[in-house]
Design a protein around this motif. Structure first.
Motif, PDB file in Angstrom:
ATOM      1  N   GLY A 143       0.809  -1.202   0.000  1.00 30.84           N
ATOM      2  CA  GLY A 143       0.000   0.000   0.000  1.00 30.84           C
ATOM      3  C   GLY A 143       0.846   1.257   0.000  1.00 30.84           C
ATOM      4  O   GLY A 143       2.081   1.210   0.041  1.00 30.84           O
ATOM      5  N   VAL A 144       0.174   2.397  -0.029  1.00 29.05           N
ATOM      6  CA  VAL A 144       0.847   3.690  -0.093  1.00 29.05           C
ATOM      7  C   VAL A 144       1.773   3.893   1.097  1.00 29.05           C
ATOM      8  O   VAL A 144       2.924   4.318   0.944  1.00 29.05           O
ATOM      9  N   SER A 145       1.286   3.590   2.289  1.00 29.95           N
ATOM     10  CA  SER A 145       2.093   3.838   3.492  1.00 29.95           C
ATOM     11  C   SER A 145       3.371   3.016   3.493  1.00 29.95           C
ATOM     12  O   SER A 145       4.454   3.529   3.814  1.00 29.95           O
ATOM     13  N   ALA A 146       3.253   1.742   3.132  1.00 31.29           N
ATOM     14  CA  ALA A 146       4.432   0.870   3.124  1.00 31.29           C
ATOM     15  C   ALA A 146       5.448   1.336   2.086  1.00 31.29           C
ATOM     16  O   ALA A 146       6.650   1.385   2.356  1.00 31.29           O
ATOM     17  N   LEU A 147       4.974   1.697   0.903  1.00 26.18           N
ATOM     18  CA  LEU A 147       5.873   2.162  -0.140  1.00 26.18           C
ATOM     19  C   LEU A 147       6.530   3.490   0.236  1.00 26.18           C
ATOM     20  O   LEU A 147       7.726   3.693   0.009  1.00 26.18           O
ATOM     21  N   ALA A 148       5.743   4.381   0.820  1.00 26.50           N
ATOM     22  CA  ALA A 148       6.286   5.675   1.235  1.00 26.50           C
ATOM     23  C   ALA A 148       7.372   5.494   2.285  1.00 26.50           C
ATOM     24  O   ALA A 148       8.422   6.148   2.244  1.00 26.50           O
ATOM     25  N   ARG A 149       7.129   4.585   3.223  1.00 22.72           N
ATOM     26  CA  ARG A 149       8.108   4.339   4.290  1.00 22.72           C
ATOM     27  C   ARG A 149       9.392   3.720   3.723  1.00 22.72           C
ATOM     28  O   ARG A 149      10.492   4.121   4.088  1.00 22.72           O
ATOM     29  N   ARG A 150       9.244   2.753   2.834  1.00 22.96           N
ATOM     30  CA  ARG A 150      10.415   2.061   2.296  1.00 22.96           C
ATOM     31  C   ARG A 150      11.252   2.949   1.373  1.00 22.96           C
ATOM     32  O   ARG A 150      12.471   2.816   1.313  1.00 22.96           O
ATOM     33  N   LEU A 151      10.590   3.822   0.642  1.00 22.61           N
ATOM     34  CA  LEU A 151      11.285   4.644  -0.347  1.00 22.61           C
ATOM     35  C   LEU A 151      11.609   6.050   0.145  1.00 22.61           C
ATOM     36  O   LEU A 151      12.298   6.805  -0.536  1.00 22.61           O
ATOM     37  N   GLY A 152      11.084   6.408   1.317  1.00 28.86           N
ATOM     38  CA  GLY A 152      11.358   7.729   1.853  1.00 28.86           C
ATOM     39  C   GLY A 152      10.716   8.844   1.070  1.00 28.86           C
ATOM     40  O   GLY A 152      11.282   9.938   0.943  1.00 28.86           O
ATOM     41  N   LEU A 153       9.513   8.580   0.532  1.00 29.16           N
ATOM     42  CA  LEU A 153       8.783   9.578  -0.248  1.00 29.16           C
ATOM     43  C   LEU A 153       7.456   9.900   0.410  1.00 29.16           C
ATOM     44  O   LEU A 153       6.953   9.137   1.244  1.00 29.16           O
ATOM     45  N   ALA A 154       6.870  11.041   0.037  1.00 29.95           N
ATOM     46  CA  ALA A 154       5.571  11.433   0.577  1.00 29.95           C
ATOM     47  C   ALA A 154       4.481  10.494   0.062  1.00 29.95           C
ATOM     48  O   ALA A 154       4.565   9.979  -1.056  1.00 29.95           O
ATOM     49  N   LYS A 155       3.462  10.278   0.873  1.00 24.90           N
ATOM     50  CA  LYS A 155       2.366   9.403   0.469  1.00 24.90           C
ATOM     51  C   LYS A 155       1.680   9.924  -0.790  1.00 24.90           C
ATOM     52  O   LYS A 155       1.262   9.140  -1.648  1.00 24.90           O
ATOM     53  N   SER A 156       1.549  11.230  -0.908  1.00 19.03           N
ATOM     54  CA  SER A 156       0.900  11.800  -2.092  1.00 19.03           C
ATOM     55  C   SER A 156       1.703  11.494  -3.352  1.00 19.03           C
ATOM     56  O   SER A 156       1.131  11.211  -4.418  1.00 19.03           O
ATOM     57  N   THR A 157       3.028  11.517  -3.239  1.00 25.91           N
ATOM     58  CA  THR A 157       3.884  11.191  -4.378  1.00 25.91           C
ATOM     59  C   THR A 157       3.710   9.735  -4.775  1.00 25.91           C
ATOM     60  O   THR A 157       3.573   9.404  -5.964  1.00 25.91           O
ATOM     61  N   ILE A 158       3.691   8.855  -3.787  1.00 21.93           N
ATOM     62  CA  ILE A 158       3.507   7.428  -4.057  1.00 21.93           C
ATOM     63  C   ILE A 158       2.148   7.176  -4.704  1.00 21.93           C
ATOM     64  O   ILE A 158       2.036   6.416  -5.680  1.00 21.93           O
ATOM     65  N   ALA A 159       1.123   7.812  -4.189  1.00 13.16           N
ATOM     66  CA  ALA A 159      -0.220   7.625  -4.736  1.00 13.16           C
ATOM     67  C   ALA A 159      -0.274   8.058  -6.201  1.00 13.16           C
ATOM     68  O   ALA A 159      -0.860   7.357  -7.050  1.00 13.16           O
ATOM     69  N   ASN A 160       0.333   9.175  -6.517  1.00 12.27           N
ATOM     70  CA  ASN A 160       0.337   9.659  -7.903  1.00 12.27           C
ATOM     71  C   ASN A 160       1.124   8.719  -8.815  1.00 12.27           C
ATOM     72  O   ASN A 160       0.697   8.428  -9.937  1.00 12.27           O
ATOM     73  N   LEU A 161       2.267   8.251  -8.341  1.00 11.30           N
ATOM     74  CA  LEU A 161       3.074   7.334  -9.133  1.00 11.30           C
ATOM     75  C   LEU A 161       2.337   6.028  -9.397  1.00 11.30           C
ATOM     76  O   LEU A 161       2.320   5.517 -10.530  1.00 11.30           O
ATOM     77  N   CYS A 162       1.720   5.475  -8.365  1.00 12.75           N
ATOM     78  CA  CYS A 162       1.020   4.200  -8.520  1.00 12.75           C
ATOM     79  C   CYS A 162      -0.186   4.339  -9.442  1.00 12.75           C
ATOM     80  O   CYS A 162      -0.481   3.433 -10.238  1.00 12.75           O
ATOM     81  N   THR A 163      -0.873   5.462  -9.357  1.00 16.49           N
ATOM     82  CA  THR A 163      -2.009   5.691 -10.246  1.00 16.49           C
ATOM     83  C   THR A 163      -1.559   5.741 -11.700  1.00 16.49           C
ATOM     84  O   THR A 163      -2.184   5.146 -12.594  1.00 16.49           O
ATOM     85  N   ALA A 164      -0.438   6.436 -11.944  1.00 11.40           N
ATOM     86  CA  ALA A 164       0.093   6.518 -13.304  1.00 11.40           C
ATOM     87  C   ALA A 164       0.563   5.150 -13.792  1.00 11.40           C
ATOM     88  O   ALA A 164       0.299   4.766 -14.943  1.00 11.40           O
ATOM     89  N   LEU A 165       1.230   4.394 -12.934  1.00  9.24           N
ATOM     90  CA  LEU A 165       1.708   3.071 -13.310  1.00  9.24           C
ATOM     91  C   LEU A 165       0.544   2.095 -13.530  1.00  9.24           C
ATOM     92  O   LEU A 165       0.606   1.235 -14.407  1.00  9.24           O
ATOM     93  N   GLU A 166      -0.514   2.272 -12.749  1.00 10.70           N
ATOM     94  CA  GLU A 166      -1.695   1.428 -12.934  1.00 10.70           C
ATOM     95  C   GLU A 166      -2.358   1.715 -14.288  1.00 10.70           C
ATOM     96  O   GLU A 166      -2.801   0.793 -14.982  1.00 10.70           O
TER      97      GLU A 166
END
Length: 265
Positions: free
Chosen positions: A35-58
């Motif tokens: 999920g967003v929280s796990a990815l944000a924690r592992r990559l050191g990025l903001a949750k909003s950034t992760i959400a946008n990236l995952c939406t684009a990749l999806e």
């Protein structure tokens, strides 16, 4: 185990692409949806950034949503198959592996060295009642695999040492895994003198692997290996398997040399 460099440590002319690739790599390492929280924690990025990236990749099919998280999308598989179809080395490996007099009955692998990890490109399943599973595209720490040791042993000493120094924590996959870098170095030096790498239950208990690096101008370093139950790895059988691996590696090296000559014309 090798740690991924923080994205803050990586310089990139296209940060969005670098971050998207990092998301894909992190998702690929997990068998469960992330999920967003796990990815944000592992990559050191903001949750909003992760959400946008995952939406684009999806949207592009590179990831797929499962519950509240993401797994790799089927587009990744499609691209992987297109890579395999367009790579003569993989096709030639599969053709030649099936013709080896002894090793064709066993599980054979083709892999490349990426940093301190091996990446499996090709697989020949063999004819044994117990077939050892190993998916193409899988990554594994080089220091616990015969493939990794064979390729590290082929590198110039300085480059091999540089890669070993980047390992922050050794992977302890079984009780036979090396516990110190000094032991790893000694194992790699033995592989260099012997001419092939050995994994004697360091990755999976009860499983032995032998590997020969493909000689010549290989970039990235590439090797072939045979995997079998340790109980079947008698000295006589091992000698015959290694002989077949040397034949296979030599044939693949000739293919690479031919491709280089064709491109230089």
């Amino acid at each position: 185990m090798n740690e991924v460099r923080s994205l803050r440590e990586v310089e990139s002319r296209s940060p969005a692409v670098t971050r998207a690739v990092a998301v894909l790599e992190e998702v690929a390492r997990s068998r469960d949806p992330l999920g967003v929280s796990a990815l944000a924690r592992r990559l050191g990025l903001a949750k909003s950034t992760i959400a946008n990236l995952c939406t684009a990749l999806e949207t592009t099919g590179m990831v797929r949503r499962v519950g509240d998280g993401w797994l790799l999308g089927y587009k990744i598989y499609e691209l992987g198959e297109q890579f395999r179809a367009g790579t003569d080395l993989v096709a030639e490996f599969e053709r030649l592996a099936a013709r080896l007099p002894v090793a064709s009955a066993e599980t054979l692998l083709l892999a490349v060295l990426d940093g301190t990890e091996v990446v499996y490109l090709g697989r020949h399943g063999g004819r044994q009642p117990v077939r050892l599973a190993c998916d193409t595209g899988l990554r594994m720490p080089a220091v616990v695999t015969a493939l990794g040791k064979a390729m590290l042993a082929q590198l110039p000493w300085r480059e091999c040492e540089s890669r070993l120094k980047s390992i922050r924590e050794l992977p302890m996959r079984t009780e036979s895994s090396h516990t110190t870098i000094a032991a790893v170095r000694a194992d790699i030096e033995e592989a260099r003198c012997r001419g092939y790498g050995i994994d004697n239950g360091e990755n999976i208990e009860g499983i032995s692997c032998f590997s020969v690096a493909i000689p010549g101008r290989m970039e990235p370093p590439t090797a072939v290996s045979v995997t079998l139950l340790s109980s079947r790895a008698t000295p006589e059988h091992t000698a015959a398997l290694v002989a077949d691996l040397n034949v296979l590696a030599g044939e693949l090296s000739r293919l690479v040399d031919l491709e280089h000559r064709e491109r230089s014309r």
